[in-house]
Design a protein around this motif. Structure first.
Motif: not given
Length: 329
Positions: A290-299
């Motif tokens: 999978a593509k790298a996933v990073r935290p969203g604004e809420a987190e």
């Protein structure tokens, strides 16, 4: 064993990218999953709630003790057979540990690399400079401490550690200052030495001691070698279709995971002599990287410590695990 008081008085650790990790692992009832880095058990709790059995590893005895001291939260310790099995061991040893209890393959492995919030928040563990404490930094609470290393290593060795593990461009200057200030015994002393060597501007967005503390911690705990060995162990344990999810918190770790998965999925030899190499011509052992996933604004708002987190995940193929060897550093 009672829960360590320093853990008990702090707010619970917030697992980073929890929903994304659970989605990557896709736990099903009856699955057997390894949580290679138990910490406060955030991932483990969700995996158990999904019906999985979890073998949880942590080299920090405080983490294991905290779970054992709270049976109300962890009733799975006492089911027959137990659905939560604790291992006070390094995650690099997960294959050997599971074989010892009769487990040869697993459905998933999650690894959350680096220091936990509980460790950072305990001044007595010596991981951070936010509050003063002994210059320790040992995850396992045994072996040579950060103070042992800094007070006995020669200047060149300290500089190499700061450069390679902290990407500190002024590593020689900092190492020289550390040697001149010896003996060092507390985190506050080390932070003052590093800040003075680099020039500390109050109000700067990043404390100049951050990179040095990271580098020394990684060295004391052998974290990069541990990551290499943990990835290899996960590859050997995962069944065909099993899932790997790895959360990292700085570029050194993330590059290792990225190159490991690229190479394991047939993307070519690892790019660094410091990364494990494999025998050429082997079939890919991972797919669906999978593509790298990073935290969203809420987190990011809810948990500022998640700002540097990266999740990488992949699915195991049915190819035999590769035979690894390590180049001399």
């Amino acid at each position: 064993m009672s829960v360590p008081s320093q853990i008990a008085k702090h707010s619970p650790h917030v697992p980073v990218l929890l929903e994304e990790v659970v989605a990557a692992l896709n736990p099903q009832r009856g699955d057997l999953i390894v949580d290679a880095t138990l910490g406060a058990g955030g991932y483990t709790r969700r995996l158990l709630d999904a019906g999985a059995t979890v073998h949880a590893f942590d080299r920090d005895p405080d983490a294991i003790a905290a779970v054992r001291a709270n049976p109300a939260r962890w009733p799975e310790l006492d089911t027959t057979p137990p659905r939560l099995v604790l291992h006070l061991r390094r995650f690099s040893e997960m294959k050997e540990a599971l074989v010892e209890v009769g487990v040869k393959t697993v459905d998933g492995v999650v690894m959350d690399i680096g220091v936990s919030s509980m460790q950072l928040d305990q001044a007595g563990r010596g991981f951070a400079f936010a509050s003063d404490g002994p210059l320790d930094m040992r995850m396992s609470q045994e072996g040579p401490s950060a103070a042992d290393f800094l007070n006995t290593a020669d200047e060149a060795q300290i500089a190499d550690v700061l450069y390679l593990h902290g990407e500190e461009r002024q590593s020689r200057r900092v190492a020289r200052a550390i040697v001149a200030a010896r003996p060092l015994s507390t985190t506050a002393e080390l932070a003052r030495v590093v800040r003075k060597a680099l020039g500390h501007r109050p109000g700067a967005p990043k404390d100049p001691a951050t990179r040095s503390f990271q580098a020394i911690r990684i060295h004391v705990n052998g974290e990069l070698d541990e990551l290499d060995a943990g990835l290899e162990a996960a590859e050997a344990l995962l069944r065909a279709g099993g899932r790997l999810a790895v959360v990292t918190f700085h570029s050194l770790e993330d590059r290792k995971v990225k190159h490991f998965l690229r190479h394991a999925s047939g993307g070519g030899q690892a790019a660094s002599r410091h990364l494990p190499q494999t025998v050429a011509g082997k079939a890919p052992t991972f797919a669906q990287v999978a593509k790298a996933v990073r935290p969203g604004e809420a987190e990011l708002v809810a948990n500022p410590r998640s700002r540097s987190a990266t999740l990488r995940s992949a699915v195991r193929t049915d190819a035999p695990a590769r035979a690894f060897h390590r180049s001399a550093a």
